[in-house]
Design a protein around this motif. Structure first.
Motif, PDB file in Angstrom:
ATOM      1  N   GLU A  96      35.057  34.451  41.333  1.00 51.81           N
ATOM      2  CA  GLU A  96      36.332  33.817  41.654  1.00 51.81           C
ATOM      3  C   GLU A  96      36.852  34.327  42.991  1.00 51.81           C
ATOM      4  O   GLU A  96      36.698  35.496  43.329  1.00 51.81           O
ATOM      5  N   ARG A 156      44.789  35.276  34.470  1.00 53.30           N
ATOM      6  CA  ARG A 156      44.545  34.210  35.456  1.00 53.30           C
ATOM      7  C   ARG A 156      43.157  33.611  35.232  1.00 53.30           C
ATOM      8  O   ARG A 156      42.636  32.931  36.085  1.00 53.30           O
ATOM      9  N   LEU A 202      35.159  40.433  36.800  1.00 48.22           N
ATOM     10  CA  LEU A 202      35.930  41.673  36.634  1.00 48.22           C
ATOM     11  C   LEU A 202      35.006  42.890  36.698  1.00 48.22           C
ATOM     12  O   LEU A 202      35.351  43.918  37.296  1.00 48.22           O
ATOM     13  N   VAL A 209      39.734  35.098  44.090  1.00 49.57           N
ATOM     14  CA  VAL A 209      40.654  36.235  44.044  1.00 49.57           C
ATOM     15  C   VAL A 209      39.873  37.553  44.000  1.00 49.57           C
ATOM     16  O   VAL A 209      40.227  38.524  44.676  1.00 49.57           O
ATOM     17  N   VAL A 210      38.779  37.593  43.250  1.00 49.31           N
ATOM     18  CA  VAL A 210      37.959  38.807  43.148  1.00 49.31           C
ATOM     19  C   VAL A 210      37.156  39.017  44.430  1.00 49.31           C
ATOM     20  O   VAL A 210      37.094  40.127  44.954  1.00 49.31           O
ATOM     21  N   GLU A 223      43.944  48.351  47.335  1.00 46.70           N
ATOM     22  CA  GLU A 223      42.937  47.603  46.564  1.00 46.70           C
ATOM     23  C   GLU A 223      41.903  48.519  45.913  1.00 46.70           C
ATOM     24  O   GLU A 223      41.142  48.074  45.060  1.00 46.70           O
ATOM     25  N   ASN A 260      45.997  45.795  36.079  1.00 48.45           N
ATOM     26  CA  ASN A 260      45.456  44.848  37.057  1.00 48.45           C
ATOM     27  C   ASN A 260      44.425  43.939  36.394  1.00 48.45           C
ATOM     28  O   ASN A 260      44.391  42.738  36.649  1.00 48.45           O
ATOM     29  N   VAL A 262      40.166  34.985  35.122  1.00 48.10           N
ATOM     30  CA  VAL A 262      39.036  35.508  35.894  1.00 48.10           C
ATOM     31  C   VAL A 262      37.962  35.915  34.883  1.00 48.10           C
ATOM     32  O   VAL A 262      38.262  36.505  33.845  1.00 48.10           O
ATOM     33  N   ARG A 279      46.127  41.383  34.181  1.00 49.59           N
ATOM     34  CA  ARG A 279      46.700  40.302  35.001  1.00 49.59           C
ATOM     35  C   ARG A 279      45.615  39.325  35.442  1.00 49.59           C
ATOM     36  O   ARG A 279      45.797  38.112  35.394  1.00 49.59           O
ATOM     37  N   LEU A 280      44.471  39.857  35.888  1.00 46.86           N
ATOM     38  CA  LEU A 280      43.379  38.984  36.327  1.00 46.86           C
ATOM     39  C   LEU A 280      42.805  38.184  35.156  1.00 46.86           C
ATOM     40  O   LEU A 280      42.480  37.007  35.302  1.00 46.86           O
ATOM     41  N   ARG A 281      42.695  38.821  33.992  1.00 47.35           N
ATOM     42  CA  ARG A 281      42.220  38.095  32.801  1.00 47.35           C
ATOM     43  C   ARG A 281      43.163  36.950  32.465  1.00 47.35           C
ATOM     44  O   ARG A 281      42.731  35.861  32.086  1.00 47.35           O
TER      45      ARG A 281
END
Length: 177
Positions: free
Chosen positions: A129, A70, A77, A131-132, A56, A63, A72, A66-68
């Motif tokens: 979020e 989704r 970010l 996930v973050v 991580e 990465n 995020v 990918r998060l954008r």
């Protein structure tokens, strides 16, 4: 709470990139120039030298993309980038004796991350979020020893710079660089 380098404040809340964030990330961009990363993170280390980091603790542009995708938020970010990058500098710093030629350079990076943490702490806390938030917890968890990988110090700072440019270039109106 402190994270990353000694004295780095936890970035608890983020708004849109503020003038202070832009100025500090501009200074970081200057410190992370290719020639400096090459000298301090490659030439001053043994050939093929690596630092052990958690999975991580490596944040690449892919990465972030990918998060954008989704959905995020950019603020989340930047929050993630701050924690991962300050932790990466700490990981590098942990292996350096004080007399190492890269010590002062990493100290200067720590001071910039410390100032950036102070800047972030001025904002009202926002919901990040899940996930973050989960990734940030993993970055700071001591129990993830089994999830380690070997990464060159320069690669950690290369990723730091690339992701920083992705996240701050447009809101801070940086020219191409």
């Amino acid at each position: 709470l402190t994270f990353g380098c000694p004295g780095v404040l936890a970035a608890l809340g983020l708004a849109a990139a503020a003038p202070g964030e832009c100025e500090l990330t501009r200074l970081l961009q200057d410190k992370l120039q290719y020639e400096m990363r090459l000298r301090y993170m490659k030439h001053y280390f043994p050939i093929d030298y690596t630092v052990q980091v958690q999975y991580e603790e490596v944040l690449r542009p892919a990465n972030v993309t990918r998060l954008r995708n989704r959905t995020v938020s950019e603020a989340a970010l930047r929050y993630l980038w701050f924690h991962v990058s300050s932790q990466a500098v700490l990981r590098i710093r942990e292996v350096l004796p004080e007399k190492h030629p890269s010590w002062k350079y990493t100290q200067e990076l720590c001071q910039l991350f410390d100032a950036l943490g102070t800047e972030y702490s001025k904002y009202r806390q926002t919901d990040v979020e899940t996930v973050v938030a989960d990734l940030v917890k993993l970055v700071h968890s001591a129990g993830a020893e089994s999830r380690r990988k070997a990464v060159r110090p320069k690669a950690l700072l290369d990723n730091c710079l690339k992701v920083m440019r992705m996240l701050y270039g447009v809101p801070c109106e940086w020219g191409p660089g």
